[in-house]
Design an enzyme around this catalytic site. Structure first.
Site, PDB file in Angstrom:
ATOM      1  N   ARG A  33       0.805  -1.107   0.079  1.00 47.20           N
ATOM      2  CA  ARG A  33      -0.026   0.082   0.149  1.00 47.20           C
ATOM      3  C   ARG A  33       0.805   1.182  -0.073  1.00 47.20           C
ATOM      4  NH1 ARG A  33      -4.987  -1.632   0.167  1.00 47.20           N
ATOM      5  NH2 ARG A  33      -5.277  -3.800   1.098  1.00 47.20           N
ATOM      6  N   ASP A  34       0.445   2.065  -0.875  1.00 49.93           N
ATOM      7  CA  ASP A  34       1.208   3.380  -0.995  1.00 49.93           C
ATOM      8  C   ASP A  34       1.120   4.278   0.418  1.00 49.93           C
ATOM      9  OD1 ASP A  34       1.931   5.607  -3.490  1.00 49.93           O
ATOM     10  OD2 ASP A  34       1.707   6.391  -1.534  1.00 49.93           O
ATOM     11  N   ILE A  35       2.126   4.693   1.021  1.00 46.84           N
ATOM     12  CA  ILE A  35       2.077   5.430   2.195  1.00 46.84           C
ATOM     13  C   ILE A  35       1.425   6.650   2.130  1.00 46.84           C
ATOM     14  CG2 ILE A  35       4.338   6.974   1.858  1.00 46.84           C
ATOM     15  CD1 ILE A  35       5.468   5.913   4.612  1.00 46.84           C
ATOM     16  N   ASN A  91       4.437   6.362 -13.802  1.00 47.19           N
ATOM     17  CA  ASN A  91       5.055   7.599 -14.035  1.00 47.19           C
ATOM     18  C   ASN A  91       6.552   7.255 -14.676  1.00 47.19           C
ATOM     19  OD1 ASN A  91       2.881   8.914 -13.356  1.00 47.19           O
ATOM     20  ND2 ASN A  91       3.454   9.078 -11.455  1.00 47.19           N
ATOM     21  N   VAL A 100      10.464   7.881  -7.230  1.00 52.30           N
ATOM     22  CA  VAL A 100      11.062   6.692  -6.970  1.00 52.30           C
ATOM     23  C   VAL A 100      11.370   6.097  -8.097  1.00 52.30           C
ATOM     24  CG1 VAL A 100      11.183   4.314  -5.727  1.00 52.30           C
ATOM     25  CG2 VAL A 100       9.927   6.531  -4.683  1.00 52.30           C
ATOM     26  N   HIS A 104       7.314   1.083 -10.701  1.00 54.56           N
ATOM     27  CA  HIS A 104       6.099   0.850  -9.983  1.00 54.56           C
ATOM     28  C   HIS A 104       4.924   1.239 -10.696  1.00 54.56           C
ATOM     29  CE1 HIS A 104       7.667   4.510  -8.836  1.00 54.56           C
ATOM     30  NE2 HIS A 104       6.499   5.053  -8.560  1.00 54.56           N
ATOM     31  N   HIS A 106       1.147   2.166 -10.278  1.00 54.33           N
ATOM     32  CA  HIS A 106       0.211   2.544  -9.236  1.00 54.33           C
ATOM     33  C   HIS A 106      -1.188   1.744  -9.760  1.00 54.33           C
ATOM     34  CE1 HIS A 106       2.373   6.258  -7.628  1.00 54.33           C
ATOM     35  NE2 HIS A 106       3.113   5.834  -8.639  1.00 54.33           N
TER      36      HIS A 106
HETATM   37  P1  5GP Z   1       6.051   7.990  -8.335  1.00 58.08           P
HETATM   38  O1  5GP Z   1       5.767   9.556  -7.691  1.00 58.08           O
HETATM   39  O2  5GP Z   1       7.495   7.798  -8.163  1.00 58.08           O
HETATM   40  O3  5GP Z   1       5.174   7.577  -9.417  1.00 58.08           O
HETATM   41  O4  5GP Z   1       5.371   7.373  -6.895  1.00 58.08           O
HETATM   42  C1  5GP Z   1       6.231   6.995  -5.719  1.00 58.08           C
HETATM   43  C2  5GP Z   1       5.207   6.594  -4.688  1.00 58.08           C
HETATM   44  O5  5GP Z   1       5.844   5.940  -3.555  1.00 58.08           O
HETATM   45  C3  5GP Z   1       4.349   7.737  -4.243  1.00 58.08           C
HETATM   46  O6  5GP Z   1       2.883   7.635  -4.385  1.00 58.08           O
HETATM   47  C4  5GP Z   1       4.727   7.772  -2.770  1.00 58.08           C
HETATM   48  O7  5GP Z   1       3.525   8.207  -1.826  1.00 58.08           O
HETATM   49  C5  5GP Z   1       5.223   6.408  -2.341  1.00 58.08           C
HETATM   50  N1  5GP Z   1       6.043   6.062  -1.501  1.00 58.08           N
HETATM   51  C6  5GP Z   1       7.254   6.990  -1.099  1.00 58.08           C
HETATM   52  N2  5GP Z   1       7.898   6.305  -0.349  1.00 58.08           N
HETATM   53  C7  5GP Z   1       7.352   5.220   0.255  1.00 58.08           C
HETATM   54  C8  5GP Z   1       7.438   4.490   1.312  1.00 58.08           C
HETATM   55  O8  5GP Z   1       8.454   4.512   2.090  1.00 58.08           O
HETATM   56  N3  5GP Z   1       6.585   3.412   1.447  1.00 58.08           N
HETATM   57  C9  5GP Z   1       5.559   3.307   0.791  1.00 58.08           C
HETATM   58  N4  5GP Z   1       4.667   2.548   1.123  1.00 58.08           N
HETATM   59  N5  5GP Z   1       5.098   4.159  -0.516  1.00 58.08           N
HETATM   60  C10 5GP Z   1       6.143   4.976  -0.569  1.00 58.08           C
END
Ligand code: 5GP
Ligand code: ZN
Length: 118
Positions: A33-35, A91, A100, A104, A106
């Site tokens: 799950r997203d944080i 993304n 990140v 991944h 979403h």
């Molecule tokens: P991006 O912006 O790279 O497409 O998505 C990165 C996602 O990783 C974001 O939705 C963010 O909330 C999530 N995220 C960042 N750090 C962590 C973490 O430590 N744990 C979890 N579960 N999600 C994270």
């Protein structure tokens, strides 16, 4: 298939060095799950292999990337959002908001999702 990248947050989740609410595991992928959830269901599905961006997906990685969508289908069913609908989106790089650099998917659902995204 271990290709952990030392400074990668999601590789640390894969090794258990950083905790996450993991809800799915297969040979090639895990999901947690997203944080900072942007919808009632917001799950991140990642390959066990460290791949930084979509631009770095190699010819040999196609089945791994396909397995992320197989996970999405299964998790969406488990979350009860398969019939109403959901979004599975990845993304790529800064302009798309990637923060990140370990690919991944979403998986977002449980509410009406606007289109196009911002
Ligand atoms: P991006 O912006 O790279 O497409 O998505 C990165 C996602 O990783 C974001 O939705 C963010 O909330 C999530 N995220 C960042 N750090 C962590 C973490 O430590 N744990 C979890 N579960 N999600 C994270
Ligand atoms: Zn990684």
């Amino acid at each position: 298939m271990s290709t952990a990248s030392p400074d990668c947050l999601f590789c640390k989740i894969l090794t258990g060095d950083i905790a996450a609410d993991v809800i799915y595991e297969s040979d090639t992928a895990i999901a947690f799950r997203d944080i900072n959830p942007k919808a009632p269901t917001h799950v991140l599905i990642i390959p066990r292999k460290h791949i930084a961006t979509i631009n770095d997906i190699g010819e040999d990685d196609h089945s791994i990337v396909g397995s992320l969508y197989a996970a999405a289908r299964e998790i969406a069913a488990d979350e009860g959002i398969a019939n109403d609908g959901y979004r599975a989106v990845m993304n790529c790089n800064a302009a798309a908001g990637q923060t990140v650099f370990h690919i991944h998917l979403h998986l977002l659902g449980g509410r009406e999702l606007g289109w196009p995204p911002g």
